[in-house]
Scaffold this motif. Structure first.
Motif, PDB file in Angstrom:
ATOM      1  N   UNK A  46       0.630  -1.180   0.239  1.00  0.00           N
ATOM      2  CA  UNK A  46       0.064  -0.071   0.127  1.00  0.00           C
ATOM      3  C   UNK A  46       0.780   1.425   0.053  1.00  0.00           C
ATOM      4  N   UNK A  47       1.932   1.378   0.903  1.00  0.00           N
ATOM      5  CA  UNK A  47       2.934   2.627   1.009  1.00  0.00           C
ATOM      6  C   UNK A  47       3.310   2.841  -0.333  1.00  0.00           C
ATOM      7  N   UNK A  48       3.470   1.845  -1.463  1.00  0.00           N
ATOM      8  CA  UNK A  48       4.245   2.109  -2.786  1.00  0.00           C
ATOM      9  C   UNK A  48       3.301   2.352  -3.767  1.00  0.00           C
ATOM     10  N   UNK A  49       2.076   2.735  -3.435  1.00  0.00           N
ATOM     11  CA  UNK A  49       1.094   2.828  -4.644  1.00  0.00           C
ATOM     12  C   UNK A  49       1.617   3.821  -5.784  1.00  0.00           C
ATOM     13  N   UNK A  50       2.440   4.753  -5.327  1.00  0.00           N
ATOM     14  CA  UNK A  50       2.656   5.611  -6.370  1.00  0.00           C
ATOM     15  C   UNK A  50       3.707   5.077  -7.406  1.00  0.00           C
ATOM     16  N   UNK A  51       4.219   4.042  -6.894  1.00  0.00           N
ATOM     17  CA  UNK A  51       5.199   3.049  -8.028  1.00  0.00           C
ATOM     18  C   UNK A  51       4.438   2.410  -8.963  1.00  0.00           C
ATOM     19  N   UNK A  52       3.321   2.032  -8.365  1.00  0.00           N
ATOM     20  CA  UNK A  52       2.361   1.161  -9.343  1.00  0.00           C
ATOM     21  C   UNK A  52       1.896   2.230 -10.254  1.00  0.00           C
ATOM     22  N   UNK A  53       1.476   3.089  -9.988  1.00  0.00           N
ATOM     23  CA  UNK A  53       0.823   4.335 -10.618  1.00  0.00           C
ATOM     24  C   UNK A  53       1.980   4.565 -11.700  1.00  0.00           C
ATOM     25  N   UNK A  54       3.075   4.995 -11.655  1.00  0.00           N
ATOM     26  CA  UNK A  54       4.306   5.325 -12.305  1.00  0.00           C
ATOM     27  C   UNK A  54       4.339   4.244 -13.516  1.00  0.00           C
ATOM     28  N   UNK A  55       4.242   2.889 -13.242  1.00  0.00           N
ATOM     29  CA  UNK A  55       4.372   2.034 -14.214  1.00  0.00           C
ATOM     30  C   UNK A  55       3.150   2.022 -15.202  1.00  0.00           C
ATOM     31  N   UNK A  56       1.980   2.283 -14.439  1.00  0.00           N
ATOM     32  CA  UNK A  56       0.803   2.361 -15.288  1.00  0.00           C
ATOM     33  C   UNK A  56       0.861   3.373 -16.349  1.00  0.00           C
ATOM     34  N   UNK A  57       1.043   4.563 -15.777  1.00  0.00           N
ATOM     35  CA  UNK A  57       1.472   5.606 -16.776  1.00  0.00           C
ATOM     36  C   UNK A  57       2.502   5.312 -17.983  1.00  0.00           C
ATOM     37  N   UNK A  58       3.449   4.815 -17.575  1.00  0.00           N
ATOM     38  CA  UNK A  58       4.570   4.626 -18.602  1.00  0.00           C
ATOM     39  C   UNK A  58       3.846   3.698 -19.645  1.00  0.00           C
ATOM     40  N   UNK A  59       3.296   2.550 -19.045  1.00  0.00           N
ATOM     41  CA  UNK A  59       2.585   1.625 -20.093  1.00  0.00           C
ATOM     42  C   UNK A  59       1.546   2.497 -21.014  1.00  0.00           C
ATOM     43  N   UNK A  60       0.722   3.571 -20.479  1.00  0.00           N
ATOM     44  CA  UNK A  60      -0.255   3.992 -21.398  1.00  0.00           C
ATOM     45  C   UNK A  60       0.605   4.764 -22.193  1.00  0.00           C
ATOM     46  N   UNK A  61       1.459   5.781 -21.932  1.00  0.00           N
ATOM     47  CA  UNK A  61       2.291   6.368 -23.046  1.00  0.00           C
ATOM     48  C   UNK A  61       2.850   5.499 -24.108  1.00  0.00           C
ATOM     49  N   UNK A  62       3.233   4.214 -23.602  1.00  0.00           N
ATOM     50  CA  UNK A  62       3.508   3.395 -24.765  1.00  0.00           C
ATOM     51  C   UNK A  62       2.479   3.067 -25.632  1.00  0.00           C
ATOM     52  N   UNK A  63       1.455   2.667 -24.995  1.00  0.00           N
ATOM     53  CA  UNK A  63       0.081   2.413 -25.695  1.00  0.00           C
ATOM     54  C   UNK A  63      -0.313   3.471 -26.788  1.00  0.00           C
ATOM     55  N   UNK A  64       0.055   4.776 -26.363  1.00  0.00           N
ATOM     56  CA  UNK A  64      -0.508   5.835 -27.035  1.00  0.00           C
ATOM     57  C   UNK A  64       0.704   5.913 -28.399  1.00  0.00           C
ATOM     58  N   UNK A  65       1.576   5.307 -28.247  1.00  0.00           N
ATOM     59  CA  UNK A  65       2.799   5.357 -29.042  1.00  0.00           C
ATOM     60  C   UNK A  65       2.648   4.380 -30.090  1.00  0.00           C
ATOM     61  N   UNK A  66       1.645   3.406 -29.689  1.00  0.00           N
ATOM     62  CA  UNK A  66       1.641   2.058 -30.494  1.00  0.00           C
ATOM     63  C   UNK A  66       2.494   1.074 -30.268  1.00  0.00           C
ATOM     64  N   UNK A  67       3.385   1.126 -29.011  1.00  0.00           N
ATOM     65  CA  UNK A  67       4.244   0.126 -29.019  1.00  0.00           C
ATOM     66  C   UNK A  67       3.757  -0.811 -27.884  1.00  0.00           C
ATOM     67  N   UNK A  68       2.906  -0.531 -27.271  1.00  0.00           N
ATOM     68  CA  UNK A  68       1.927  -1.779 -26.485  1.00  0.00           C
ATOM     69  C   UNK A  68       0.579  -1.782 -27.434  1.00  0.00           C
ATOM     70  N   UNK A  69      -0.079  -2.960 -27.010  1.00  0.00           N
ATOM     71  CA  UNK A  69      -1.350  -3.057 -27.576  1.00  0.00           C
ATOM     72  C   UNK A  69      -2.596  -2.197 -26.890  1.00  0.00           C
ATOM     73  N   UNK A  70      -3.336  -1.701 -27.710  1.00  0.00           N
ATOM     74  CA  UNK A  70      -4.280  -0.832 -27.330  1.00  0.00           C
ATOM     75  C   UNK A  70      -5.838  -1.483 -27.456  1.00  0.00           C
ATOM     76  N   UNK A  71      -6.700  -0.587 -27.155  1.00  0.00           N
ATOM     77  CA  UNK A  71      -8.077  -1.414 -27.161  1.00  0.00           C
ATOM     78  C   UNK A  71      -8.327  -2.312 -25.911  1.00  0.00           C
ATOM     79  N   UNK A  72      -7.563  -2.426 -24.830  1.00  0.00           N
ATOM     80  CA  UNK A  72      -7.746  -3.289 -23.892  1.00  0.00           C
ATOM     81  C   UNK A  72      -7.302  -2.472 -22.710  1.00  0.00           C
TER      82      UNK A  72
END
Length: 418
Positions: free
Chosen positions: A281-307
């Motif tokens: 729980x105390x590291x929730x911000x770290x999980x957020x950072x990875x999720x944000x990074x994944x979304x940026x890669x999705x927006x660039x077409x480098x990770x699957x989108x639509x899910x």
């Protein structure tokens, strides 16, 4: 003339009739809370009296006059039911009881002054229409209270998420586990056990205000709206959801709990985004950072989108594509021998080198992976030896080469094989 006389007699009866109705209501609904106004008079009595007066005055003005409802009183009744988490069913039942008792007395007055039955039927019809108006006012108050409560809950939930996802939460001590220097001497412990006994952090208090039980572990998600006015996903009460940001965020408690992944999958139909790795729980911000990074890669077409994807299922891409500047700098150094090759030939050599590094095999294994003739592979491997020399035998250099070549393949610069 009869209508005016009826109205005058009925108005005289209103104070005593209101008392009788309230007494009967309390008898049938003993748990009904007694709310007093500033003068100490029961609000229910005021409401009954004003409702009776409004109905009688409507009849006196009648002849089709517009109903005069005691708006603030009956809206307040509805608001009270909403704020206390009750439904409107009991309130409507009380209204019906009140109308039944009132009509009994009004019918007696009508008989006294010999109002014809058809006229009494019209009065009865007006009474039930009037009741519908009172119910409408209470429903309006109830809806207002429900909206206010929902808005307040969302506001408190956003505040909780802001604190939970704050990078500085641990530094400020708000909600971060305290050092366990005294006691067992262990450097780690459960979220609750690491705090001083009896101490309540800001996180505890905010979670309690929205009825959210602090979990041991969480995963944080970042969502991409399928449309500007998209309805929020039905993630359930336990998941914190903030729809006010451009990219909605959610905090999933105990993400590995039985059934949780499937529930989320169903709730996220039609949405896309990413859920970060499960963390304490105390590291929730770290999980957020990875999720944000994944979304940026999705927006660039480098990770699957639509899910809505899970970061833990795309570790390679997140690790290799995130530190882009570092990987590119390493690539310039490691792949410098390809600088003098043409683009197409350089790409073929890079694909062959990566296949060789991944298979650790000879020409036949590499050829099978690439779908080319073994002799072609032998020719390319000789060129690779000429370009890199003994460096391709150095474990550290081989690791660096595989790292940058895998990153290029993830970006679509090299073909996918195997």
């Amino acid at each position: 003339m009869q209508v005016r006389r009826f109205a005058a007699l009925a108005l005289d009866e209103v104070p005593a009739l209101a008392q009788d109705i309230l007494r009967q209501i309390r008898s049938e609904y003993p748990g009904l809370p007694v709310v007093l106004d500033d003068s100490g008079e029961p609000m229910a009595l005021i409401g009954i009296r004003r409702a009776l007066e409004g109905f009688v005055q409507q009849i006196a003005a009648a002849e089709g006059g517009r109903p005069c409802y005691p708006l603030e009183v009956f809206q307040e009744f509805g608001r009270g039911e909403g704020l206390h988490g009750r439904s409107l069913d009991s309130l409507q039942a009380i209204y019906r009881l009140g109308v039944r008792l009132a009509w009994r007395r009004l019918a007696e007055i009508g008989q006294q002054i010999e109002i014809p039955p058809p006229a009494m039927y019209e009065l009865a019809e007006s009474g039930f229409e009037y009741l519908d108006g009172l119910v409408d006012q209470s429903v309006r108050g109830y809806a207002e209270a429900a909206a206010r409560q929902a808005g307040e809950r969302l506001r408190l939930q956003r505040k909780l998420m802001e604190l939970l996802l704050s990078e500085r939460r641990g530094e400020s001590g708000a909600g971060a586990p305290a050092d366990s220097g005294s006691g067992s001497g262990s450097g780690s412990g459960s979220h609750s056990g690491s705090r001083q006994p009896g101490a309540r952090s800001a996180l505890d208090e905010r979670a309690a205000r929205v009825g959210w039980q602090l979990p041991e572990r969480v995963a944080v998600g970042v969502l991409l709206r399928p449309a500007r006015e998209a309805v929020a996903p039905a993630v359930g009460q336990g998941v914190l959801l903030d729809m006010e940001t451009e990219q909605p965020r959610m905090v999933v408690p105990d993400p590995d709990a039985a059934g949780r992944p499937e529930l989320l999958r169903r709730a996220m139909t039609g949405w896309s985004g990413a859920i970060g790795p499960p963390v304490p729980l105390a590291d929730a911000a770290k999980s957020l950072r990875w999720a944000e990074a994944a979304v940026r890669l999705m927006e660039r077409g480098l990770l699957p989108s639509g899910e809505v994807l899970h970061c833990t299922e795309h570790t390679e891409a997140l690790v290799l594509l995130q530190p882009e500047e570092l990987i590119e700098d390493l690539a310039r150094r490691c792949l410098a021998p390809l600088a003098h090759c043409g683009p197409a030939h350089g790409r073929r050599l890079a694909e062959t080198l990566l296949a060789w590094l991944e298979t650790r095999g000879g020409a036949p294994e590499v050829a099978a992976r690439l779908g080319v003739h073994p002799q072609t592979v032998r020719y390319r491997l000789r060129q690779i030896r000429e370009l890199w020399g003994d460096e391709v035998d150095d474990p550290d250099r081989r690791f660096e080469l595989e790292l940058v070549l895998r990153a290029r393949r993830l970006r679509g610069e090299l073909g996918r094989v195997g």
